[in-house]
Every structure is written in C-alpha cells, then in structure tokens.
Write a protein that holds these residues in place. Structure first.
Motif, PDB file in Angstrom:
ATOM      1  N   GLN A   4       0.838  -1.200   0.000  1.00 58.78           N
ATOM      2  CA  GLN A   4       0.000   0.000   0.000  1.00 58.78           C
ATOM      3  C   GLN A   4       0.873   1.252   0.000  1.00 58.78           C
ATOM      4  OE1 GLN A   4      -3.546  -0.514  -0.101  1.00 58.78           O
ATOM      5  NE2 GLN A   4      -3.335   1.557  -0.891  1.00 58.78           N
ATOM      6  N   LYS A   5       1.936   1.249   0.817  1.00 56.53           N
ATOM      7  CA  LYS A   5       2.858   2.384   0.845  1.00 56.53           C
ATOM      8  C   LYS A   5       3.659   2.470  -0.448  1.00 56.53           C
ATOM      9  CE  LYS A   5       3.314   2.740   5.852  1.00 56.53           C
ATOM     10  NZ  LYS A   5       4.225   2.728   7.026  1.00 56.53           N
ATOM     11  N   LEU A   6       3.972   1.308  -1.030  1.00 55.45           N
ATOM     12  CA  LEU A   6       4.666   1.303  -2.321  1.00 55.45           C
ATOM     13  C   LEU A   6       3.827   2.006  -3.378  1.00 55.45           C
ATOM     14  CD1 LEU A   6       6.590  -1.629  -3.939  1.00 55.45           C
ATOM     15  CD2 LEU A   6       4.731  -0.566  -5.213  1.00 55.45           C
ATOM     16  N   PHE A   7       2.530   1.685  -3.428  1.00 57.35           N
ATOM     17  CA  PHE A   7       1.648   2.346  -4.395  1.00 57.35           C
ATOM     18  C   PHE A   7       1.569   3.851  -4.130  1.00 57.35           C
ATOM     19  CE2 PHE A   7      -0.541  -1.933  -4.875  1.00 57.35           C
ATOM     20  CZ  PHE A   7      -0.074  -2.132  -6.162  1.00 57.35           C
ATOM     21  N   GLY A   8       1.482   4.220  -2.853  1.00 51.98           N
ATOM     22  CA  GLY A   8       1.402   5.636  -2.518  1.00 51.98           C
ATOM     23  C   GLY A   8       2.633   6.392  -2.968  1.00 51.98           C
ATOM     24  N   PHE A   9       3.806   5.785  -2.781  1.00 50.13           N
ATOM     25  CA  PHE A   9       5.048   6.424  -3.216  1.00 50.13           C
ATOM     26  C   PHE A   9       5.073   6.571  -4.739  1.00 50.13           C
ATOM     27  CE2 PHE A   9       9.376   6.101  -4.852  1.00 50.13           C
ATOM     28  CZ  PHE A   9       9.974   7.180  -4.209  1.00 50.13           C
ATOM     29  N   LEU A  10       4.702   5.526  -5.458  1.00 54.68           N
ATOM     30  CA  LEU A  10       4.714   5.584  -6.926  1.00 54.68           C
ATOM     31  C   LEU A  10       3.742   6.631  -7.452  1.00 54.68           C
ATOM     32  CD1 LEU A  10       4.900   1.798  -7.923  1.00 54.68           C
ATOM     33  CD2 LEU A  10       6.694   3.515  -8.177  1.00 54.68           C
ATOM     34  N   GLU A  11       2.606   6.792  -6.797  1.00 55.66           N
ATOM     35  CA  GLU A  11       1.638   7.800  -7.230  1.00 55.66           C
ATOM     36  C   GLU A  11       2.202   9.203  -7.078  1.00 55.66           C
ATOM     37  OE1 GLU A  11      -1.623   6.657  -4.793  1.00 55.66           O
ATOM     38  OE2 GLU A  11      -2.603   5.489  -6.386  1.00 55.66           O
ATOM     39  N   GLU A  20      14.783  16.232  -8.949  1.00 48.12           N
ATOM     40  CA  GLU A  20      14.735  17.087  -7.764  1.00 48.12           C
ATOM     41  C   GLU A  20      13.797  16.502  -6.710  1.00 48.12           C
ATOM     42  OE1 GLU A  20      16.369  19.077 -11.113  1.00 48.12           O
ATOM     43  OE2 GLU A  20      14.364  18.152 -10.914  1.00 48.12           O
ATOM     44  N   TRP A  21      12.620  16.045  -7.141  1.00 45.17           N
ATOM     45  CA  TRP A  21      11.673  15.459  -6.189  1.00 45.17           C
ATOM     46  C   TRP A  21      12.230  14.161  -5.622  1.00 45.17           C
ATOM     47  CZ3 TRP A  21       8.933  11.072  -5.178  1.00 45.17           C
ATOM     48  CH2 TRP A  21       7.870  11.187  -4.270  1.00 45.17           C
ATOM     49  N   MET A  22      12.818  13.339  -6.486  1.00 45.11           N
ATOM     50  CA  MET A  22      13.383  12.078  -6.017  1.00 45.11           C
ATOM     51  C   MET A  22      14.505  12.317  -5.014  1.00 45.11           C
ATOM     52  SD  MET A  22      13.483   8.769  -5.952  1.00 45.11           S
ATOM     53  CE  MET A  22      12.963   7.741  -7.326  1.00 45.11           C
ATOM     54  N   ASP A  23      15.343  13.305  -5.270  1.00 44.77           N
ATOM     55  CA  ASP A  23      16.428  13.606  -4.326  1.00 44.77           C
ATOM     56  C   ASP A  23      15.889  13.982  -2.952  1.00 44.77           C
ATOM     57  OD1 ASP A  23      18.370  13.066  -6.174  1.00 44.77           O
ATOM     58  OD2 ASP A  23      18.712  15.164  -6.746  1.00 44.77           O
ATOM     59  N   GLU A  24      14.763  14.692  -2.925  1.00 45.76           N
ATOM     60  CA  GLU A  24      14.165  15.093  -1.654  1.00 45.76           C
ATOM     61  C   GLU A  24      13.537  13.913  -0.918  1.00 45.76           C
ATOM     62  OE1 GLU A  24      11.368  18.198  -2.297  1.00 45.76           O
ATOM     63  OE2 GLU A  24      12.851  19.580  -3.159  1.00 45.76           O
ATOM     64  N   HIS A  25      13.160  12.877  -1.664  1.00 42.00           N
ATOM     65  CA  HIS A  25      12.453  11.727  -1.078  1.00 42.00           C
ATOM     66  C   HIS A  25      13.227  10.426  -1.263  1.00 42.00           C
ATOM     67  CE1 HIS A  25       9.390  14.805  -1.856  1.00 42.00           C
ATOM     68  NE2 HIS A  25       8.748  14.291  -0.822  1.00 42.00           N
ATOM     69  N   ARG A  26      14.544  10.556  -1.442  1.00 37.70           N
ATOM     70  CA  ARG A  26      15.348   9.366  -1.715  1.00 37.70           C
ATOM     71  C   ARG A  26      15.361   8.394  -0.544  1.00 37.70           C
ATOM     72  NH1 ARG A  26      17.973   8.309  -6.130  1.00 37.70           N
ATOM     73  NH2 ARG A  26      17.756  10.453  -6.843  1.00 37.70           N
ATOM     74  N   GLY A  27      15.313   8.909   0.675  1.00 34.39           N
ATOM     75  CA  GLY A  27      15.270   8.033   1.841  1.00 34.39           C
ATOM     76  C   GLY A  27      14.035   7.152   1.832  1.00 34.39           C
ATOM     77  N   GLU A  28      12.895   7.746   1.496  1.00 37.00           N
ATOM     78  CA  GLU A  28      11.655   6.976   1.411  1.00 37.00           C
ATOM     79  C   GLU A  28      11.737   5.960   0.283  1.00 37.00           C
ATOM     80  OE1 GLU A  28       6.835   7.631   0.772  1.00 37.00           O
ATOM     81  OE2 GLU A  28       8.205   9.361   0.703  1.00 37.00           O
ATOM     82  N   TYR A  29      12.338   6.372  -0.838  1.00 34.06           N
ATOM     83  CA  TYR A  29      12.495   5.451  -1.957  1.00 34.06           C
ATOM     84  C   TYR A  29      13.294   4.223  -1.540  1.00 34.06           C
ATOM     85  CZ  TYR A  29      14.800   3.377  -5.992  1.00 34.06           C
ATOM     86  OH  TYR A  29      15.312   2.478  -6.895  1.00 34.06           O
TER      87      TYR A  29
END
Length: 217
Positions: A4-11, A20-29
């Motif tokens: 469920q969290k995987l889908f939320g991240f992909l959305e 730029e967005w990925m760099d800000e959320h790389r930890g979550e990735y």
C-alpha cells in the motif's frame, strides 16, 4: 512497510516525476525498495523449494532500475511508474517477471520477442513435438490463469521452411512466446499475494520448461 505504501510512493513520484523530487524523497524510496527486495528474497527461497531447476536470484539481483533509459527513450519520464523484477534468472532461460505499478500489475513469463536463434529453436521444437506444447496451452487451469499467449506482431505468412498447412502453423507464426496474469491493486495488497505468485509460477512451469528445453537442445 507494505505494498500500500509502495503504491502511494509511486503515485506521488508519478505526479512529481523529476530528479529534484526524487532527491528530496530518496530516503523513502530506499525504504520502499528495501521492502520490495526483502519480499523478493522471501519469494525466491520459496520458489527454489518447489522447482529443482530454479536458479536462485536475490532481490537485489532481481529488481530493475526505476530510472528510464532516456538515452534511447528521451520522451519518457525520468522515472518509471512501477517496480519490476525478474526471478529465476539464468542465461538462456525464459523470463519470470513481476511488475508492480500504479497502472499495471502482472506476472509474465516466457520469451518476449526472442532473437532469431532462440526463435528458430522454439519453432524447431514445435515442428518436432508441437502436440506437447499444445496440451500445455490447452490445459483448463492454464487457460483460466493465463488465457492465450501474448499476441505480439505474429507473422501473416508461414515462417521460412514451414508449409502453410503445417498442423501447428498458428504456433509457428508466433514471434513472442509469453503469457501474463494481471492483478488488481487489492490482490497485491492482500496477505495471500505471495502465495498467489507461487501458484502462478507452478502453473507456468511446464510452459517455461518446454521453451527452455527447446532452446538448449
């Protein structure tokens, strides 16, 4: 962590598809990626126990890059909208691929547009013993799970060396020998999703074994 969290991240990645967005959320990735790798590791162990010919493939070996190859596809977004992984990896073997995305969720296996040498070998096997392959394809449970083989740009005429009235001409005209089973998002997030993958692997096994044997003999 969960699918469920995987889908939320992909959305959210799909709405903000940039480095730029990925760099800000790389930890979550990395948390999501590690969850998926761990899940693949568990599945890998279970599949190895049911198939003596299975080639162990760790989650890190199996998982595909989330970056699109912009060198060859410059019009694509920077990042994919899915996590893909290939298990039972061994040179020459047909694929066993798992695709978990926001738009498509499926398992596929076999040979997708194989090169000429492999395609020729598969056709030779069908010419020699197409009846066994036909039985696999026509098995009731196989049809329920997969339906028909993927229809990807088949020949309109007979392949060179085979007559138009060949008993397996419909199979010989294929240029892709692969099947697919799709899932709803609810199925992916359910507790029994991994067991469903195992059931599908078992159902696909005779199909992949026939094709793997065809290209190694």
């Amino acid at each position: 962590m969960s699918f469920q969290k995987l889908f939320g991240f992909l959305e959210r990645l799909n709405r903000n598809n940039s480095k730029e967005w990925m760099d800000e959320h790389r930890g979550e990735y990395y948390e999501i990626r590690d969850f998926y790798i761990s899940w693949l590791n568990e599945l890998d162990i279970k599949l190895a126990k049911i198939d003596p010919d299975y080639s162990p493939t760790t989650g890190k070996q199996a998982i595909n890059r989330i970056n699109n190859n912009l060198l060859f596809h410059p019009d694509k977004p920077v990042y994919k909208d899915h996590f893909g992984a290939g298990l039972d990896k061994e040179k020459g073997k047909g694929d066993f691929y798992i695709h978990i995305g926001i738009n498509e969720r499926f398992v596929a296996g076999g040979f997708y547009k194989p090169p000429k040498e492999k395609l020729d070998s598969i056709r030779a096997a069908i010419d020699y013993n197409g009846e066994d392959f036909r039985k696999i394809l026509n098995k009731a449970s196989f049809k329920i799970v997969f339906g028909e083989m993927m229809e990807v740009d088949p020949l309109k005429t007979s392949p060179k060396g085979y007559p138009a009235d060949h008993p397996y001409i419909d199979l010989l005209r294929k240029r892709t020998f692969a099947v697919m089973h799709s899932f709803s998002r609810e199925e992916v997030t359910a507790d029994d999703f991994q067991q469903k993958i195992i059931t599908i692997y078992k159902e696909m096994l005779p199909f992949r074994k026939y094709l793997n044997h065809a290209i190694t003999v």
